[in-house]
Design an enzyme around this catalytic site. Structure first.
Site, PDB file in Angstrom:
ATOM      1  N   GLU A  57      -8.796   3.100  -0.886  1.00 10.80           N
ATOM      2  CA  GLU A  57      -7.466   3.517  -0.410  1.00 10.80           C
ATOM      3  C   GLU A  57      -7.381   3.497   1.115  1.00 10.80           C
ATOM      4  OE1 GLU A  57      -4.862   3.097  -2.316  1.00 10.80           O
ATOM      5  OE2 GLU A  57      -5.785   4.466  -3.749  1.00 10.80           O
ATOM      6  N   ASP A  60      -7.243  -1.560   3.079  1.00  5.42           N
ATOM      7  CA  ASP A  60      -6.879  -2.992   3.073  1.00  5.42           C
ATOM      8  C   ASP A  60      -6.355  -3.416   4.443  1.00  5.42           C
ATOM      9  OD1 ASP A  60      -4.456  -1.566   2.701  1.00  5.42           O
ATOM     10  OD2 ASP A  60      -3.619  -3.025   1.288  1.00  5.42           O
ATOM     11  N   ASP A 217      -1.244  -4.952  -2.575  1.00 10.63           N
ATOM     12  CA  ASP A 217      -0.285  -4.821  -3.676  1.00 10.63           C
ATOM     13  C   ASP A 217       0.289  -6.167  -4.099  1.00 10.63           C
ATOM     14  OD1 ASP A 217      -0.856  -2.241  -3.106  1.00 10.63           O
ATOM     15  OD2 ASP A 217       1.083  -1.758  -2.226  1.00 10.63           O
TER      16      ASP A 217
HETATM   17  P1  NG1 Z   1       1.809   1.950  -1.827  1.00  6.08           P
HETATM   18  O1  NG1 Z   1       2.493   2.872  -0.913  1.00  6.08           O
HETATM   19  O2  NG1 Z   1       1.130   2.596  -2.941  1.00  6.08           O
HETATM   20  O3  NG1 Z   1       2.735   0.849  -2.253  1.00  6.08           O
HETATM   21  C1  NG1 Z   1       0.394   1.217   0.366  1.00  6.08           C
HETATM   22  C2  NG1 Z   1       0.223  -0.198   0.912  1.00  6.08           C
HETATM   23  C3  NG1 Z   1      -1.111  -0.815   0.472  1.00  6.08           C
HETATM   24  C4  NG1 Z   1      -2.264   0.123   0.787  1.00  6.08           C
HETATM   25  C5  NG1 Z   1      -1.967   1.506   0.195  1.00  6.08           C
HETATM   26  C6  NG1 Z   1      -3.018   2.530   0.518  1.00  6.08           C
HETATM   27  C7  NG1 Z   1       2.175  -1.642   1.188  1.00  6.08           C
HETATM   28  C8  NG1 Z   1       3.101  -2.580   0.542  1.00  6.08           C
HETATM   29  N1  NG1 Z   1       1.279  -1.062   0.402  1.00  6.08           N
HETATM   30  O4  NG1 Z   1       0.607   1.184  -1.012  1.00  6.08           O
HETATM   31  O5  NG1 Z   1      -1.279  -2.057   1.102  1.00  6.08           O
HETATM   32  O6  NG1 Z   1      -2.497   0.204   2.166  1.00  6.08           O
HETATM   33  O7  NG1 Z   1      -0.723   2.022   0.674  1.00  6.08           O
HETATM   34  O8  NG1 Z   1      -4.262   2.131   0.036  1.00  6.08           O
HETATM   35  O9  NG1 Z   1       2.275  -1.422   2.386  1.00  6.08           O
HETATM   36 MG    MG Z   2       4.754   0.310  -1.865  1.00  6.22          MG
END
Ligand code: NG1
Ligand code: MG
Length: 465
Positions: A57, A60, A217
């Site tokens: 978490e 990335d 994602d």
């Molecule tokens: P969420 O908020 O769950 O869609 C975001 C980021 C991921 C990653 C996670 C934390 C986007 C689209 N998604 O996910 O790339 O950083 O937080 O691990 O920004």
């Molecule tokens: Mg998101």
């Protein structure tokens, strides 16, 4: 599948190839489309899944690998053209994108009509359709580097069952699905980009909304394989490696009742600001030497790195949210990133032993430990949990009997994921609901949401005629 497609190509399916459990939702969407758009039939449907991140978490965007799986909840978009749109295309001087969605009472509702040439994403207006525009804009920008894109009137009917702002990546599913729609509508096929090329395009496109996210994602939504999780590595482009999960265990998602819209708050972009990008044990040791409190000032960070504050600020503090940062918790953030990156590799390697019989119990226990350690680190070092999520994870372990439980996605609310023996899933769901939501079964006025999901297939296009 229509014709012979390579494993890397984005799948284009015809009706008989559809996964059985997607048919009913797609048929219902087609009916809504026809009722709304003068009994006309859509030409194709795009589908993109959400995901649950099993481990890795907030790393990335620092360039470290992660290990998510796609879930069987998705965004679906049915697409067609007004009857006169194709015939007089040459005389057209503008294009229109008409976006409808299925509302909470299962009825079609108009969302917005926008001029489709050079779509603009409005960061100040965080309505969900802005993510559709991200996908369109990403594809338009890509096509502008080549021969451009044709003017076209397009009708979209959007639906989905991924709860929003809950860590299950509804936003990226919407961006990916919309990008598939745009690519197919403008070029007549999906052959210009393979899954990974499209994932990179979509990661860039989602940043138009103002969040400086990593690429996890979009990559899992496009590259997922049914029945497997995916190790996703961002070094040297995008590398995806399917990961077997231990047989006999389920992945159960549960919602803590809080939501956080990442694009509307500072939290995410502030974490992103000082990306920790020095891998390896030496960097880990360096992180240990940093002080925990008080937080570093910008000048102190600059001094640590032997650069000017202004240069550091220009490189790292690019978003408005990052500019508002008053102090930098270098030690806590760096330790989270380094150790979480290592946990991903340990988790992947442990999964490599999945299915070898007697050892699966030990293996699941090991995965559970790694998940619990990940949650603790997110909560205490990265400060991306919240009291409700901490409590829910604890209940999943102590009452539900999960081997491990951790927040998933960005955090500050949303969902956790738990590793539960198949034989205990029903009991897990009822006991966690009772303990977390109490006799009403409600959390924040809504029914407690929890479900098991097997790893789903990645995004695809369904060709209708
Ligand atoms: P969420 O908020 O769950 O869609 C975001 C980021 C991921 C990653 C996670 C934390 C986007 C689209 N998604 O996910 O790339 O950083 O937080 O691990 O920004
Ligand atoms: Mg998101």
């Amino acid at each position: 599948m229509s014709g012979q497609q390579s494993e890397d190509a984005i799948p284009v399916l015809s009706r008989p190839d559809l996964p059985g459990n997607h048919t009913a939702a797609i048929e219902s969407l087609l009916t809504h489309y026809s009722k709304t758009f003068d009994n006309s039939k859509p030409e194709f449907v795009a589908r993109a899944p959400g995901r649950v991140n099993l481990i890795g978490e907030h790393i990335d965007y620092c360039g470290y690998s992660v290990l998510p799986m796609a879930i069987d909840r998705h965004i679906l978009i049915a697409v067609g053209y007004p009857s006169n749109a194709r015939s007089n295309q040459n005389e057209r001087s503008s294009s229109t994108l008409r976006i409808f969605h299925i509302d909470s009472s299962d009825r079609p509702a108009a969302t917005v009509t926008v001029e489709a040439d050079g779509v603009a994403v409005d960061k100040e207006n965080l309505a969900w359709h802005q993510y559709v525009l991200c996908g369109f804009r990403g594809v338009q920008d890509y096509l502008l580097k080549g021969g451009g894109f044709p003017q076209l009137d397009i009708n979209l009917m959007v639906t989905g069952d991924i709860p929003s702002s809950s860590g299950l990546s509804s936003s990226s599913a919407l961006v990916v699905c919309s990008a598939l729609v745009a690519m197919r509508a403008y070029t007549g096929s999906l052959s210009l980009l393979d899954r990974r090329g499209m994932a990179s395009l979509c990661a860039t496109a989602e940043r138009y909304i103002g969040t400086e996210g990593g690429g996890m994602d979009q990559a899992i939504s496009l590259c997922a394989r049914p029945g497997q999780a995916m190790w996703i590595n961002f070094k040297s482009g995008l590398e995806t490696r399917p990961v077997n999960l231990p047989p006999g265990y389920s992945w159960v998602v549960a919602h803590c009742g809080q939501v956080l819209n990442k694009a509307a708050t500072d939290q995410f972009n502030q974490r992103d600001a000082l990306g920790v990008t020095q891998p390896g044990a030496a960097a880990d040791l360096a992180a240990q030497r940093l002080r925990a409190e008080p937080p570093y000032s910008l000048a102190e960070v600059a001094a640590e790195l032997s650069v000017e504050s202004s240069a550091l600020s220009a490189i790292c503090l690019t978003s408005e949210a990052a500019k508002r940062l008053a102090g930098f918790q270098l030690r806590q953030r760096a330790l989270h990133v380094f150790n979480e990156a290592q946990r991903v590799l340990d988790f992947r390697d442990a999964c490599g032993r999945a299915g070898s019989g007697d050892n699966d119990e030990n293996l699941a226990a090991r995965l559970g430990e790694l998940m619990n350690a990940s949650h603790q680190s997110c909560s205490e070092l990265y400060n991306c949990s919240c009291p409700e999520l901490d409590r829910l994870c604890q209940i999943c372990r102590d009452v539900g009997g999960a081997l491990g439980s951790r927040l998933t996605g960005a955090g500050w609310g949303g969902c956790c994921v738990s590793l539960v023996p198949d034989s205990r899933v029903e009991k897990f769901l009822s006991s966690v609901r009772d303990a977390f939501a109490g006799p009403t079964g409600l959390v924040g006025g809504r029914p407690f949401l929890a479900f098991a999901s097997s790893p789903s297939t990645g995004a695809y296009l369904l060709q209708l005629n």
